[in-house]
Design a protein around this motif. Structure first.
Motif, short mmCIF file in Angstrom:
data_model
loop_
_atom_site.label_atom_id
_atom_site.label_comp_id
_atom_site.label_asym_id
_atom_site.label_seq_id
_atom_site.Cartn_x
_atom_site.Cartn_y
_atom_site.Cartn_z
N ASP A 104 -91.73 -54.71 63.98
CA ASP A 104 -90.66 -55.60 64.20
C ASP A 104 -89.58 -54.66 65.04
O ASP A 104 -89.08 -55.37 66.12
N PHE A 105 -89.67 -53.36 64.66
CA PHE A 105 -88.53 -52.64 65.31
C PHE A 105 -89.13 -52.15 66.70
O PHE A 105 -88.40 -52.58 67.54
N ILE A 106 -90.16 -52.05 66.78
CA ILE A 106 -91.04 -51.71 68.20
C ILE A 106 -90.96 -53.10 69.24
O ILE A 106 -90.75 -53.12 70.18
N HIS A 107 -91.10 -54.32 68.45
CA HIS A 107 -91.01 -55.64 69.33
C HIS A 107 -89.41 -55.72 69.57
O HIS A 107 -89.51 -56.00 70.89
N LYS A 108 -88.58 -55.40 68.99
CA LYS A 108 -87.25 -55.62 69.45
C LYS A 108 -86.81 -54.81 70.50
O LYS A 108 -86.11 -54.91 71.43
N LEU A 109 -87.36 -53.41 70.18
CA LEU A 109 -87.12 -52.39 71.16
C LEU A 109 -87.88 -52.68 72.71
O LEU A 109 -87.08 -52.27 73.72
N SER A 110 -89.01 -53.26 72.40
CA SER A 110 -89.63 -53.76 73.63
C SER A 110 -88.62 -54.82 74.52
O SER A 110 -88.73 -54.84 75.64
N ILE A 111 -88.13 -55.54 73.84
CA ILE A 111 -87.18 -56.64 74.20
C ILE A 111 -86.01 -56.11 75.04
O ILE A 111 -85.68 -56.48 76.10
N ILE A 155 -90.05 -45.94 71.94
CA ILE A 155 -91.06 -46.71 71.60
C ILE A 155 -92.30 -45.86 71.50
O ILE A 155 -93.25 -46.00 70.58
N LYS A 156 -92.53 -45.08 72.28
CA LYS A 156 -93.61 -43.94 72.40
C LYS A 156 -93.70 -43.08 70.97
O LYS A 156 -94.86 -43.06 70.42
N THR A 157 -92.37 -42.60 70.82
CA THR A 157 -92.29 -42.03 69.58
C THR A 157 -92.64 -42.57 68.19
O THR A 157 -93.43 -42.02 67.60
N ILE A 158 -92.09 -43.92 67.98
CA ILE A 158 -92.56 -44.91 66.88
C ILE A 158 -94.16 -45.29 66.95
O ILE A 158 -94.66 -44.98 65.97
N ARG A 159 -94.71 -45.20 68.16
CA ARG A 159 -96.22 -45.68 68.00
C ARG A 159 -97.03 -44.41 67.91
O ARG A 159 -98.13 -44.65 67.71
N SER A 160 -96.42 -43.03 68.07
CA SER A 160 -97.25 -41.96 67.82
C SER A 160 -97.78 -41.76 66.64
O SER A 160 -98.60 -41.03 66.27
N GLY A 161 -97.45 -42.37 65.56
CA GLY A 161 -97.90 -42.12 63.98
C GLY A 161 -97.18 -41.51 63.29
O GLY A 161 -97.43 -40.62 62.45
#
Length: 171
Positions: A104-111, A155-161
């Motif tokens: 949800d956090f990634i989605h909202k940051l993408s917006i 976003i990249k940091t959050i997706r990085s694992g």
């Protein structure tokens, strides 16, 4: 009203029980009345507050810019569009900070990023059409680019694992 729990108390109990059940307790601490992972830097909250403030200042600058646009059909149209896209990143970032899960956090940051990208295009159109002086627009274009880089890096940091803290799974 004895024995009745309010919604905020129930949420706090849920978050606390989730932390105890899913994560080692020694990794959690209370900071400013909120549970946070102990290994996170102390400045995380301050940096998030600072970014939110920067997005608010950016929105205020967009409002001022839209007021300077000419009262022509094209000026009115662009003013309305840039007002919508340029003022929405700040409240959307606020929503992201209250996200219920990592996805949800990634989605909202993408917006937030999507709205900043749209604002970038409107700023470039204003600059190329010479509706107002370039000095006003170039400053905003630079800030917009910096904000895009910050949100993209987040976003990249959050997706990085980094450790995933998501909604609990039913066991």
């Amino acid at each position: 009203m004895r024995g009745v729990l309010s919604i905020p108390i129930i949420k706090e109990i849920f978050h606390f029980s989730f932390a105890i059940y899913h994560l080692p307790f020694e990794k959690w601490k209370i900071t400013n009345g909120k549970w946070q992972m102990a290994n996170q830097p102390e400045q995380t909250q301050e940096r998030a507050d600072g970014l939110e403030e920067r997005l608010i200042e950016f929105a205020v600058s967009i409002i001022r810019l839209s007021n300077k646009l000419p009262n022509t059909p094209s000026g009115k149209h662009i003013a309305g569009q840039i007002l919508r896209s340029g003022t929405s990143p700040a409240p959307n970032y606020g929503e992201a900070r209250g996200a219920e899960s990592r996805s949800d956090f990634i989605h909202k940051l993408s917006i937030v990023l999507k709205e900043l990208n749209e604002t970038s295009i409107w700023l470039r159109m204003i600059d190329k059409s010479n509706l107002i002086s370039s000095e006003n627009v170039l400053e905003l274009m630079n800030e917009n680019n910096e904000l895009c880089r910050i949100i993209t890096a987040s976003i990249k940091t959050i997706r990085s694992g980094r450790p995933k803290i998501d909604k609990p799974t039913v066991r």
